[in-house]
Enzyme design. Structure first.
Site, PDB file in Angstrom:
ATOM      1  N   HIS A 407       0.848  -1.200   0.000  1.00 17.50           N
ATOM      2  CA  HIS A 407       0.000   0.000   0.000  1.00 17.50           C
ATOM      3  C   HIS A 407       0.881   1.247   0.000  1.00 17.50           C
ATOM      4  O   HIS A 407       1.033   1.932   0.998  1.00 17.50           O
ATOM      5  CB  HIS A 407      -0.925  -0.005   1.220  1.00 17.50           C
ATOM      6  CG  HIS A 407      -2.064   0.956   1.107  1.00 17.50           C
ATOM      7  ND1 HIS A 407      -3.328   0.655   1.544  1.00 17.50           N
ATOM      8  CD2 HIS A 407      -2.154   2.207   0.600  1.00 17.50           C
ATOM      9  CE1 HIS A 407      -4.132   1.680   1.331  1.00 17.50           C
ATOM     10  NE2 HIS A 407      -3.430   2.638   0.749  1.00 17.50           N
ATOM     11  N   HIS A 409       1.683   4.922  -1.564  1.00 18.91           N
ATOM     12  CA  HIS A 409       1.407   6.134  -2.333  1.00 18.91           C
ATOM     13  C   HIS A 409       2.764   6.669  -2.778  1.00 18.91           C
ATOM     14  O   HIS A 409       3.588   7.057  -1.941  1.00 18.91           O
ATOM     15  CB  HIS A 409       0.700   7.181  -1.473  1.00 18.91           C
ATOM     16  CG  HIS A 409      -0.670   6.799  -1.035  1.00 18.91           C
ATOM     17  ND1 HIS A 409      -1.807   7.433  -1.505  1.00 18.91           N
ATOM     18  CD2 HIS A 409      -1.103   5.842  -0.171  1.00 18.91           C
ATOM     19  CE1 HIS A 409      -2.875   6.896  -0.933  1.00 18.91           C
ATOM     20  NE2 HIS A 409      -2.470   5.923  -0.115  1.00 18.91           N
ATOM     21  N   LYS A 490      -6.359  -0.249  -8.679  1.00 22.07           N
ATOM     22  CA  LYS A 490      -6.838   0.236  -7.389  1.00 22.07           C
ATOM     23  C   LYS A 490      -8.170   0.950  -7.559  1.00 22.07           C
ATOM     24  O   LYS A 490      -8.306   1.861  -8.367  1.00 22.07           O
ATOM     25  CB  LYS A 490      -5.813   1.200  -6.786  1.00 22.07           C
ATOM     26  CG  LYS A 490      -6.296   1.927  -5.541  1.00 22.07           C
ATOM     27  CD  LYS A 490      -6.515   0.989  -4.355  1.00 22.07           C
ATOM     28  CE  LYS A 490      -7.032   1.731  -3.134  1.00 22.07           C
ATOM     29  NZ  LYS A 490      -6.122   2.770  -2.647  1.00 22.07           N
ATOM     30  N   HIS A 492     -10.610   3.331  -5.481  1.00 23.86           N
ATOM     31  CA  HIS A 492     -10.546   4.208  -4.308  1.00 23.86           C
ATOM     32  C   HIS A 492     -11.798   5.062  -4.241  1.00 23.86           C
ATOM     33  O   HIS A 492     -12.246   5.607  -5.246  1.00 23.86           O
ATOM     34  CB  HIS A 492      -9.308   5.107  -4.385  1.00 23.86           C
ATOM     35  CG  HIS A 492      -8.954   5.750  -3.083  1.00 23.86           C
ATOM     36  ND1 HIS A 492      -9.716   6.745  -2.522  1.00 23.86           N
ATOM     37  CD2 HIS A 492      -7.929   5.534  -2.211  1.00 23.86           C
ATOM     38  CE1 HIS A 492      -9.172   7.125  -1.370  1.00 23.86           C
ATOM     39  NE2 HIS A 492      -8.085   6.395  -1.163  1.00 23.86           N
ATOM     40  N   HIS A 545      -6.764  -1.445   4.326  1.00 25.36           N
ATOM     41  CA  HIS A 545      -7.141  -0.969   5.675  1.00 25.36           C
ATOM     42  C   HIS A 545      -8.533  -1.471   6.059  1.00 25.36           C
ATOM     43  O   HIS A 545      -9.480  -0.714   6.214  1.00 25.36           O
ATOM     44  CB  HIS A 545      -7.048   0.553   5.809  1.00 25.36           C
ATOM     45  CG  HIS A 545      -7.367   1.338   4.581  1.00 25.36           C
ATOM     46  ND1 HIS A 545      -8.614   1.343   3.992  1.00 25.36           N
ATOM     47  CD2 HIS A 545      -6.591   2.149   3.821  1.00 25.36           C
ATOM     48  CE1 HIS A 545      -8.592   2.131   2.942  1.00 25.36           C
ATOM     49  NE2 HIS A 545      -7.374   2.626   2.816  1.00 25.36           N
ATOM     50  N   HIS A 593      -7.058  13.404   2.744  1.00 27.55           N
ATOM     51  CA  HIS A 593      -8.183  13.308   1.805  1.00 27.55           C
ATOM     52  C   HIS A 593      -8.744  14.669   1.400  1.00 27.55           C
ATOM     53  O   HIS A 593      -9.884  14.754   0.936  1.00 27.55           O
ATOM     54  CB  HIS A 593      -9.267  12.403   2.373  1.00 27.55           C
ATOM     55  CG  HIS A 593      -8.829  10.972   2.419  1.00 27.55           C
ATOM     56  ND1 HIS A 593      -8.693  10.204   1.284  1.00 27.55           N
ATOM     57  CD2 HIS A 593      -8.437  10.187   3.459  1.00 27.55           C
ATOM     58  CE1 HIS A 593      -8.257   9.002   1.626  1.00 27.55           C
ATOM     59  NE2 HIS A 593      -8.085   8.973   2.933  1.00 27.55           N
ATOM     60  N   ASP A 633       0.397   2.481   3.749  1.00 28.53           N
ATOM     61  CA  ASP A 633      -0.359   3.678   3.346  1.00 28.53           C
ATOM     62  C   ASP A 633       0.563   4.890   3.402  1.00 28.53           C
ATOM     63  O   ASP A 633       0.231   5.933   3.945  1.00 28.53           O
ATOM     64  CB  ASP A 633      -1.582   3.876   4.236  1.00 28.53           C
ATOM     65  CG  ASP A 633      -2.762   4.490   3.489  1.00 28.53           C
ATOM     66  OD1 ASP A 633      -2.551   5.016   2.382  1.00 28.53           O
ATOM     67  OD2 ASP A 633      -3.888   4.437   4.005  1.00 28.53           O
TER      68      ASP A 633
END
Length: 838
Positions: A407, A409, A490, A492, A545, A593, A633
């Site tokens: 995971h 980014h 992915k 999301h 998660h 986010h 993450d």
């Protein structure tokens, strides 16, 4: 200023040393790094003063800090410290043995040059003797008690009288063919034909001028072929050659003193035996011994030992891996290993055992006993050590497979150095750098960005798989990304994880055999978790998660662990549940986010994801084996350098609160629990992502992506990291140092990091078949993911449990198979302040 690199390197010592002095002055007990830096920095200042010799400083360095000033673990880990500085006579090495050697030390010396006030004596507590018990030390080894190990068991032995008539000392190693020894040693050489010293491998017997000693010799083993030495008795041991050998001894001037034939039966000569504790110190723990993992409450028991007692591989002066001894002669590189890791304690899903690890052409070629089959017992035919073989000493070290973070980014490339320094060797994720989309999602959208990111990652010393954006209810763009090299897709919620998008994405994953990862709909906008699961249509999917603080159906995304097609993972900020977990999450989530505290709905969205009850349940479900994987993450509600340490902190916390697992009861160890947890960041993500044919475990045929740990620092800071058998990162001292252990010892990139082919670029098979990835000009090894779609929870090693889940939508209370999943938040964890400066 005209500074050069060695001076800049030393500034790390000064900066951390002064920081340690400030902490000490306010009453903080120092950890290993702080204590080492304080002493090193003070030594450098004393060197600069110009009043002290090397010998003076070796003594002064032991007087600065006492046991009361450092954490108990430091007394065990800081056993030697080495610095080099410029004296009035030039650069010299100062070695301080046992720097923490008294209770009280000398605070005036410790705070030298800082101008800080010396704290009162009662600031630091009196050392408690119980804190220094052997079993409380990090990485403690507890050998089996009241047993001895027999070396070279079952072999024929003789005793010989040996006199040295040389005028200089003569030292003979354990595996030197005794007939070939120095011509000034007087003994019956024909009786010694085919024999060597019966002493521990890598040790020696020293003959001072005029010495007379009676030594015990033992038959050489294996093929019983003599090579090397003085070429006196080269060839297969054959007593019919005695006359020929005798003539050669006489011609070459080797002393030969015949002895009368022995009257006693050689079988009555007792073999050499070693105390288990002494054996463990020399060669590492063996079958039945216990090893503590860092400062955790986890202990492993060695299940088996593939090496041979008495014929162990040991490298160095007078050791076994020398020409004609443990290193075979007259063999081509094609017959021999490229590298051997000796006497390693392997911790893997496949077992917890001691062995040599053979590496050839970047792969683990064999695991077992390495060495020279011409004179050693039990050498694996694919583990011959020759002149083309390098050695990494694994004794008293732990070797694991490189970690896999699924995971990622891709926000900044510097993540790679952090991850490597923690033991991670594979990244899977998406992004394009610190774009707003990447800060929130692991998606590399479109073929252009896919190509650019694959090319950008080509020089990074880590395996990489890039994931595309799967949020599209039409399949055309998704197919373009897969054909451009996406190793997975992915979904999301920030791009819209609707049932329509899920269905299309899974269709494309099935068509092209890549994995689908999902961050589900926290908003419950298109439906609840039941609707999302329905849209899976029993197709395999990796749920990120799975607890939900990182995102997903509120409050019950955690319930998906009950489904056979769901491969659940955690991200590490909630691992494990502590007194600080909840308080950090709101701001973390708002930034990640792109939410605003000025918009009530944004705040409500964020708060809906943070629930103590489900985070506590996540602890329990990991311990049950219901959540199969761990990930980070990275920089997007997760820490890329903490996947491994948070995994082991979770295991520790669960043992402390829940006790031994049923499978470990009565064993006195935690082998089953350890296998469960190590699987979460090694083999299981490799299986889930279609990469387990080459990575994910310490098994023959897999890439030699290996992490070498000191037991005392297990789970925190590796000693070395290997990619394809080549060292890419290592704890390394001053590059100008006379030896590689001069402070500051820092995790630094090594030569393997500059060989792109030591790492893999994982892509889709379609991108290879179409010739697209080949057009990118990559130097990395290109491999396709495979077998991503016909797997399920049943394939998750030690983590295949599927309990029936219930989550109360109002109280958030979680039950698994009708049992409450609850855990108290931890107030302290082991792999924390003992190991890290910040």
């Amino acid at each position: 200023m005209h500074l050069i690199p060695k001076e800049l390197d030393k500034l790390v010592i000064s900066q951390l040393g002064f920081l340690a002095q400030r902490r000490l002055a306010r009453g903080v007990r120092l950890n290993h790094a702080e204590a080492a830096a304080l002493i090193s920095s003070n030594l450098q200042e004393l060197i600069r003063d110009g009043h002290y010799s090397v010998a003076d400083l070796m003594s002064i360095g032991k007087t600065m800090l006492g046991r009361r000033h450092v954490l108990p673990s430091v007394v065990h880990t800081l056993v030697e410290l080495q610095v080099e500085g410029t004296f009035p006579t030039g650069t010299y090495l100062v070695t301080v043995h046992h720097p923490i050697s008294s209770d009280d030390g000398d605070l005036e010396k410790a705070l030298y040059g800082s101008f800080l006030p010396i704290p009162p004596a009662d600031t630091f507590p009196d050392p408690n003797p119980d804190d220094y018990l052997p079993e409380k030390m990090p990485g403690a080894v507890l050998p089996v008690k009241n047993e001895r190990i027999t070396l070279n068991d079952g072999r024929k032995r003789i005793r010989l009288k040996v006199m040295s008539k040389g005028d200089r000392p003569i030292q003979v190693g354990s595996h030197y063919h005794f007939i070939e020894t120095n011509p000034q040693l007087h003994f019956d050489r024909l009786r010694a034909y085919g024999y060597r010293l019966d002493i521990p491998a890598g040790t020696s017997v020293r003959f001072e001028p005029g010495d007379t000693k009676t030594v015990t010799l033992v038959e050489i083993a294996g093929n019983r072929i003599i090579k090397g030495g003085n070429s006196i008795a080269s060839g297969k041991v054959d007593i019919s050659r005695a006359e020929e050998i005798l003539q050669r001894l006489q011609v070459e001037g080797f002393a030969h003193v015949p002895e009368p034939a022995p009257t006693a039966d050689s079988a009555l000569i007792a073999p050499f035996t070693m105390d288990r504790e002494a054996y463990a110190r020399m060669f590492g723990p063996t079958t039945g011994d216990l090893v503590r993992l860092g400062l955790t409450n986890l202990w492993v028991r060695v299940e088996k030992d593939c090496t041979v007692y008495g014929d162990e591989c040991a490298f160095g002066g007078g050791k076994t891996l020398r020409e004609g001894m443990g290193q075979s002669s007259e063999r081509s590189a094609t017959e021999c290993l490229d590298t051997v890791i000796t006497n390693a304690l392997i911790i893997d899903w496949s077992g917890i055992y001691k062995a040599d690890i053979g590496i050839k052409n970047g792969l683990i070629s064999a695991i077992g006993k390495a060495g020279n089959p011409d004179m050693m017992d039990g050498v694996h035919p694919d583990m011959i050590v020759g002149s083309s073989t390098d050695v990494i000493a694994g004794e008293n070290k732990i070797v694991t497979a490189g970690g896999f973070d699924t995971h990622i980014h891709f926000i900044c490339p510097q993540q790679v150095d952090e991850a490597l320094a923690s033991g991670i060797t594979t990244f899977l994720g998406g992004g394009t750098g610190p774009s707003t989309g990447t800060n929130a999602t692991t998606c590399t959208p479109g073929p252009t960005l896919m190509r650019q990111m694959i090319q950008a990652c080509d020089g990074l010393p880590i395996n990489v798989g890039i994931t595309g954006k799967g949020n599209d209810s039409g399949g055309k763009s998704i197919e373009e990304q897969i054909r451009a090299g996406a190793a997975g897709l992915k979904l999301h919620e920030d791009w819209g994880s609707t049932p329509a998008a899920i269905d299309t994405c899974l269709d494309m994953c099935d068509k092209f055999d890549v994995q689908c990862m999902i961050h589900t709909d926290t908003l419950n906008e298109s439906g609840f978790v039941e609707q999302t699961v329905k849209s899976f249509k029993n197709r395999t999917i990796h749920t990120y998660h799975t607890e939900g603080a990182g995102g997903g159906h509120a409050p019950d995304i955690i319930s998906v662990v009950e489904h056979p097609n769901v491969l659940p993972s955690s991200t590490n900020p909630t691992r494990p549940f502590t007194m600080n977990t909840l308080d950090e999450h709101l701001d973390m989530l708002m930034v990640c986010h792109h939410l605003s505290k000025n918009i009530p709905e944004d705040v409500a969205f964020a708060e809906s994801r943070i629930r103590a009850e489900t985070i506590a349940a996540e602890d329990v479900l990991h311990d049950l084996g219901a959540i199969s994987m761990m990930s980070s993450d990275s920089q997007a509600m997760g820490r890329c350098g903490e996947v491994i340490l948070r995994t082991w902190n979770t295991a520790h916390k669960n043992k402390a609160q829940r006790g031994p697992l049923k499978e470990d009861e009565g064993t006195g160890a935690d082998n089953f629990r350890v296998k469960r947890y190590i699987s979460k960041y090694t083999i299981n993500p490799a299986i889930a992502q279609g990469m387990s044919h080459l990575i994910g475990s310490v098994e023959v045929g897999k890439l030699a992506d290996l992490v070498i740990w000191h037991p005392s620092t297990f789970g925190t800071k590796p000693a070395q990291v290997l990619k394809s058998g080549m060292i890419v990162a290592s704890q390394m001292g001053d590059p100008n140092g006379s030896i590689p252990t001069i402070e500051p010892v820092v995790m630094r990139r090594q030569f393997g990091a500059f060989v792109p082919s030591t790492s893999i670029m994982w892509v889709s098979q379609a991108s290879i078949d179409d010739g697209i990835v080949q057009s990118y000009g990559l130097k990395k090894r290109i491999e396709a993911v495979r077998n991503c779609r016909n797997i399920g929870k049943k394939d998750m090693k030690f983590n295949d449990v599927m309990p029936k889940m219930r989550v109360d939508p109002e109280s958030y209370v979680v039950e698994a198979d009708g049992v409450l999943c609850d855990a108290e938040p931890a107030e302290a964890l082991p792999l924390t302040q003992d190991y890290f400066v910040y």
